[in-house]
Design a protein around this motif. Structure first.
Motif, PDB file in Angstrom:
ATOM      1  N   ARG A   1       0.832  -1.208   0.000  1.00  0.00           N
ATOM      2  CA  ARG A   1       0.000   0.000   0.000  1.00  0.00           C
ATOM      3  C   ARG A   1       0.869   1.261   0.000  1.00  0.00           C
ATOM      4  NH1 ARG A   1      -4.996   0.864   1.531  1.00  0.00           N
ATOM      5  NH2 ARG A   1      -4.479   2.710   0.300  1.00  0.00           N
ATOM      6  N   LEU A   2       1.973   1.223   0.751  1.00  0.00           N
ATOM      7  CA  LEU A   2       2.883   2.376   0.775  1.00  0.00           C
ATOM      8  C   LEU A   2       3.615   2.533  -0.559  1.00  0.00           C
ATOM      9  CD1 LEU A   2       4.307   1.970   4.387  1.00  0.00           C
ATOM     10  CD2 LEU A   2       2.941   3.898   3.569  1.00  0.00           C
ATOM     11  N   ILE A   3       3.942   1.409  -1.196  1.00  0.00           N
ATOM     12  CA  ILE A   3       4.577   1.469  -2.524  1.00  0.00           C
ATOM     13  C   ILE A   3       3.620   2.088  -3.537  1.00  0.00           C
ATOM     14  CG2 ILE A   3       5.411   0.037  -4.436  1.00  0.00           C
ATOM     15  CD1 ILE A   3       6.689  -1.804  -2.293  1.00  0.00           C
ATOM     16  N   GLU A   4       2.336   1.785  -3.406  1.00  0.00           N
ATOM     17  CA  GLU A   4       1.327   2.429  -4.270  1.00  0.00           C
ATOM     18  C   GLU A   4       1.384   3.945  -4.117  1.00  0.00           C
ATOM     19  OE1 GLU A   4      -2.471   0.787  -3.256  1.00  0.00           O
ATOM     20  OE2 GLU A   4      -1.954  -1.234  -3.937  1.00  0.00           O
ATOM     21  N   LEU A   5       1.531   4.407  -2.875  1.00  0.00           N
ATOM     22  CA  LEU A   5       1.655   5.851  -2.638  1.00  0.00           C
ATOM     23  C   LEU A   5       2.938   6.392  -3.243  1.00  0.00           C
ATOM     24  CD1 LEU A   5       0.500   6.674   1.019  1.00  0.00           C
ATOM     25  CD2 LEU A   5      -0.803   6.779  -1.096  1.00  0.00           C
ATOM     26  N   MET A   6       4.020   5.604  -3.172  1.00  0.00           N
ATOM     27  CA  MET A   6       5.302   6.032  -3.731  1.00  0.00           C
ATOM     28  C   MET A   6       5.172   6.291  -5.232  1.00  0.00           C
ATOM     29  SD  MET A   6       9.041   4.170  -3.455  1.00  0.00           S
ATOM     30  CE  MET A   6       8.585   2.748  -4.455  1.00  0.00           C
ATOM     31  N   HIS A   7       4.398   5.442  -5.916  1.00  0.00           N
ATOM     32  CA  HIS A   7       4.193   5.630  -7.358  1.00  0.00           C
ATOM     33  C   HIS A   7       3.276   6.812  -7.648  1.00  0.00           C
ATOM     34  CE1 HIS A   7       6.454   2.092  -8.072  1.00  0.00           C
ATOM     35  NE2 HIS A   7       5.525   1.218  -7.709  1.00  0.00           N
ATOM     36  N   LYS A   8       2.523   7.224  -6.645  1.00  0.00           N
ATOM     37  CA  LYS A   8       1.538   8.310  -6.813  1.00  0.00           C
ATOM     38  C   LYS A   8       2.126   9.681  -6.490  1.00  0.00           C
ATOM     39  CE  LYS A   8      -3.215   9.382  -5.337  1.00  0.00           C
ATOM     40  NZ  LYS A   8      -4.356   8.922  -4.482  1.00  0.00           N
ATOM     41  N   TYR A   9       3.050   9.715  -5.511  1.00  0.00           N
ATOM     42  CA  TYR A   9       3.583  11.001  -5.047  1.00  0.00           C
ATOM     43  C   TYR A   9       5.106  11.023  -5.169  1.00  0.00           C
ATOM     44  CZ  TYR A   9      -1.057  11.533  -2.986  1.00  0.00           C
ATOM     45  OH  TYR A   9      -2.413  11.611  -2.794  1.00  0.00           O
ATOM     46  N   PRO A  10       5.669  12.040  -5.842  1.00  0.00           N
ATOM     47  CA  PRO A  10       7.126  12.093  -6.058  1.00  0.00           C
ATOM     48  C   PRO A  10       7.931  12.390  -4.789  1.00  0.00           C
ATOM     49  CG  PRO A  10       6.072  14.091  -6.882  1.00  0.00           C
ATOM     50  CD  PRO A  10       4.966  13.154  -6.510  1.00  0.00           C
ATOM     51  N   CYS A  11       7.250  12.700  -3.691  1.00  0.00           N
ATOM     52  CA  CYS A  11       7.979  12.995  -2.450  1.00  0.00           C
ATOM     53  C   CYS A  11       8.342  11.728  -1.679  1.00  0.00           C
ATOM     54  CB  CYS A  11       7.151  13.915  -1.553  1.00  0.00           C
ATOM     55  SG  CYS A  11       5.636  13.159  -0.958  1.00  0.00           S
ATOM     56  N   ILE A  12       7.822  10.577  -2.100  1.00  0.00           N
ATOM     57  CA  ILE A  12       8.194   9.320  -1.447  1.00  0.00           C
ATOM     58  C   ILE A  12       9.277   8.660  -2.293  1.00  0.00           C
ATOM     59  CG2 ILE A  12       7.405   7.064  -0.623  1.00  0.00           C
ATOM     60  CD1 ILE A  12       4.632   8.252  -0.266  1.00  0.00           C
ATOM     61  N   GLY A  13      10.474   8.659  -1.757  1.00  0.00           N
ATOM     62  CA  GLY A  13      11.598   8.143  -2.537  1.00  0.00           C
ATOM     63  C   GLY A  13      11.798   6.652  -2.409  1.00  0.00           C
ATOM     64  N   ASP A  14      11.490   6.109  -1.229  1.00  0.00           N
ATOM     65  CA  ASP A  14      11.770   4.686  -1.012  1.00  0.00           C
ATOM     66  C   ASP A  14      10.849   4.154   0.083  1.00  0.00           C
ATOM     67  OD1 ASP A  14      13.128   2.255  -1.407  1.00  0.00           O
ATOM     68  OD2 ASP A  14      14.552   2.682   0.207  1.00  0.00           O
TER      69      ASP A  14
END
Length: 757
Positions: free
Chosen positions: A664-677
């Motif tokens: 679920r957090l990886i889904e957010l990473m693909h959605k928002y450029p502020c999540i790097g890893d």
């Protein structure tokens, strides 16, 4: 049967339909003129007394509630109860009038209908206030909340361990909160079972109530608690509907503040009574589906009820009854009192500190009535206030607490149980009071074993708060306020495959980082006593040691006479899901393991596990003694923690929920450029917040997310050298629903953030 009934009651039966019953048989009798309910019960003298008392209650109420309650119908000898012989043996029998109406369980629920229910029950209780019946007063059984503890014998009939423990938690709360005030509560005869299949509805209002079989002389407030339980247990927000019942009941029959104070716990007690008896009935009479008709809804509400702060519930009940809310505690006064004697060097979380007063499993409750979902604190490993852990401590504390200079069984029992989770070469254990003390002892032991004191430590590693622990913790000694790196410390670069020298695009990154560390070892002009690292470096921002890294480092350390230490204070006891210990992920076996934090679920305890060889060399020195290390209370609590991990299958839960959470957090990473890893394992996860489309840390945004989550009553924290890693490491009872709640909240925060940029 029909012939007997026609003769006894001078009726002509058109139809006889068998109805469901909990522990008796019911028949719907249809005649030309009227409908009736004929009831039979397996005979016993005490049950006959109870049935007669129920009839007496109905007869007492007839004058005012004639059309609202069943009316006992006399046999031809004018008696209302008769003992007869049947194919099933001797039975008690009686006839009642039939009430028409739609069951509350099938009717459309509206606020006005609930108001009608509250008013109806209050009027019924007003009438029953002066009713006296000594058979009812003498009755003690499971469905009377004042005898709640009689249901304890059924807890083990609940098949799921987690469910059992939630029920046990509420039993403990009842003993703590309700039991002391029982002598002060109003008591009288009440219906005691206003459930959705006993209450009738016509034209959007309550038209009647049936089945007085559970009539009890008990706390008056129980009437309301039971009605709330069954009226609300299919509701998404049960408290909203409960308030309607409290307000309407209070308008007719004023409630007392002491009754409202315990109402939350009485509702929980009724839910627990329901699920306990359903589980027992399923075990003893699996064909009786009626006994389990409400079980699913009861479990749903029990878990929803757990998520409600008892203070919030009490305040809502008080407000509904016209009382002022409980006085709020001024947080500034709490801070002032704390700082009067406690140094501010002990930091507080969040811009707005939280005044906590109670907790349960994955929830924490503050003094203002808010419930916080705890997605952060990893010390209550199996859940806050876990009843099995609490009971182990209470029981042992009342029995014996001493030190290891005396023989007692708890020490050996726990040592055996703990070491059974380790490879066979790790077969000795030393107990202390914290992870810091364990780190301190570990360094003392390895230096004694190797005859040298030079240590190789991990960049950004943290191992405790003693001076020795700080000396080996780069996170502390390299802090701008720290004392700097000591001469006997060799620091190796953290193998960060997100932004380090070797990254995720290099399949050999772990091995290459390992070889770099090996080069350092070979370049050392002194023998290295030990290499110490966490399997996932927590204070670095949940950075896992990549595969292949320890496979290079461990042999090199041992080749020059050193010892390999795995600090499992944060990663151990199944938290990582796939493995019970973090070192297992690298397919290595250390020579020594440090344990702390979750080992006893928050009770102060730590341990050093090592090989027989290291233990033997330590034994040649001066005596080791820890005043409290390995005491029987600590051992009993820690044993309970291991039992819960096994019984509730919490390692598997960490794996399943952790995988879901990470995805679920990886889904957010693909959605928002502020999540790097997004990284970690099981329920030990880090989420790196960066400036858009870069790897540069965004400390300000990470702090914003943390504090916005706090305002949404979710506990989470930040870590890493730039404090830009969102870290989440909840109790292992955390659920997929909990994970979704956290991720959805972060999604909402980031959506708002980008809309405002």
């Amino acid at each position: 049967m029909n012939t007997f009934l026609e003769k006894e009651f001078s009726i002509k039966i058109l139809n006889n339909k068998t109805l469901d019953g909990y522990d008796n048989k019911n028949y719907h009798i249809t005649t030309v003129e009227n409908d009736y309910i004929y009831k039979t019960y397996k005979f016993s003298e005490s049950l006959k007394d109870t049935v007669e008392a129920e009839n007496d209650t109905l007869l007492y109420l007839q004058e005012e509630f004639d059309s609202y309650i069943p009316k006992p119908v006399p046999f031809k000898d004018h008696s209302f109860v008769k003992v007869i012989d049947s194919d099933d043996g001797k039975v008690i029998s009686r006839m009642l009038s039939f009430l028409k109406g739609e069951f509350l369980g099938k009717a459309k629920h509206t606020p006005s209908l609930f108001e009608s229910l509250g008013i109806f029950l209050a009027k019924l209780d007003i009438k029953l206030k002066d009713f006296k019946n000594y058979n009812i007063q003498a009755r003690k059984w499971e469905w009377d909340i004042q005898y709640f503890d009689l249901n304890k014998k059924y807890i083990n009939d609940i098949p799921n361990s987690k469910d059992r423990n939630v029920v046990t938690y509420f039993f403990n709360q009842f003993e703590e909160i309700v039991r002391p005030v029982i002598p002060e509560l109003r008591k009288q005869v009440i219906h005691n079972d206003a459930n959705e299949w006993n209450v009738l509805v016509q034209d959007g209002k309550i038209s009647g109530i049936i089945d007085f079989g559970d009539v009890a002389h008990t706390f008056l407030i129980n009437e309301l608690a039971i009605a709330i339980t069954y009226g609300c247990y299919d509701k998404e927000n049960p408290l909203e509907w409960a308030i309607i019942l409290v307000k309407s009941y209070h308008q007719e029959l004023p409630l007392e503040e002491k009754e409202l104070k315990i109402l939350y716990y009485l509702i929980a007690a009724r839910l627990c009574t329901s699920v306990c008896n359903s589980a027992h009935a399923r075990k003893t009479d699996p064909d009786n589906t009626y006994a389990s008709v409400s079980e699913k809804s009861a479990w749903k509400m029990l878990y929803r009820w757990l998520a409600i702060n008892p203070i919030k519930a009490e305040n809502e009940f008080r407000e509904a009854a016209g009382f002022p809310k409980l006085k709020q505690i001024d947080i500034q006064e709490v801070l002032k009192r704390r700082h009067q004697h406690i140094s501010p060097i002990l930091s507080l979380s969040y811009k707005e500190p939280i005044h906590m007063v109670r907790s349960a499993f994955q929830y924490m409750y503050d003094a203002d009535g808010n419930t916080f979902l705890d997605a952060y604190n990893n010390i209550p490993h199996v859940g806050h206030s876990h009843p099995k852990v609490v009971e182990a401590g209470k029981k042992q504390m009342a029995k014996l607490n001493t030190n290891t200079r005396y023989l007692f069984d708890e020490l050996a029992i726990y040592a055996e149980k703990l070491l059974s989770h380790f490879p066979s070469k790790l077969n000795k254990v030393f107990f202390v009071n914290s992870g810091s003390a364990a780190s301190d002892l570990a360094i003392r032991m390895v230096n004694n074993h190797t005859g040298t004191k030079h240590m190789m430590v991990m960049e950004l590693g943290y191992h405790g708060n003693t001076q020795t622990s700080i000396d080996i913790s780069d996170y502390k000694f390299n802090n701008p306020k720290g004392n700097g790196q000591k001469k006997h410390i060799i620091k190796t670069t953290i193998p960060d495959i997100y932004k380090g020298k070797y990254q995720t695009d290099n399949p050999n990154a772990g091995q290459l980082y390992g070889l770099d560390a090996v080069a350092q070892i070979k370049e050392s002009t002194v023998s290295i006593s030990a290499f110490i690292s966490e399997p996932i470096v927590g204070c670095a921002g949940q950075v896992p040691l990549p595969k292949g890294y320890l496979n290079e480092v461990y042999p090199a350390i041992r080749a020059q006479g050193g010892v390999c230490i795995s600090d499992e204070v944060q990663t151990g006891f199944g938290r990582l899901g796939e493995h019970f210990w973090g070192f297992e992920a690298s397919d290595v076996i250390p020579d020594m393991v440090i344990l702390g934090k979750p080992i006893a679920n928050g009770h102060p305890m730590g341990a050093v596990v090592c090989t027989e060889e290291i233990a033997a060399s330590f034994e040649k020195g001066v005596e080791f003694f820890s005043s409290f290390g390995g005491n029987p209370v600590s051992c009993a609590i820690a044993t309970a923690v291991l039992d819960v991990i096994e019984e509730e299958e919490l390692q598997e839960n960490a794996k399943v929920v952790g995988e879901h959470y990470t995805l679920r957090l990886i889904e957010l990473m693909h959605k928002y450029p502020c999540i790097g890893d997004v990284r970690g394992s099981g329920l030990f996860i880090g989420c790196e917040i960066v400036k858009d489309n870069s790897k540069d840390p965004n400390t300000e945004l990470a702090s914003h997310i943390k504090n916005e989550l706090r305002s949404k009553h979710i506990l989470i924290s930040t870590d890493g050298p730039f404090d830009n890693i969102i870290k989440t490491k909840p109790a292992l009872c955390f659920s997929k629903e909990n994970a979704d709640y956290v991720v959805n909240a972060i999604d909402e925060i980031l959506k708002t953030h980008y809309n405002n940029v």
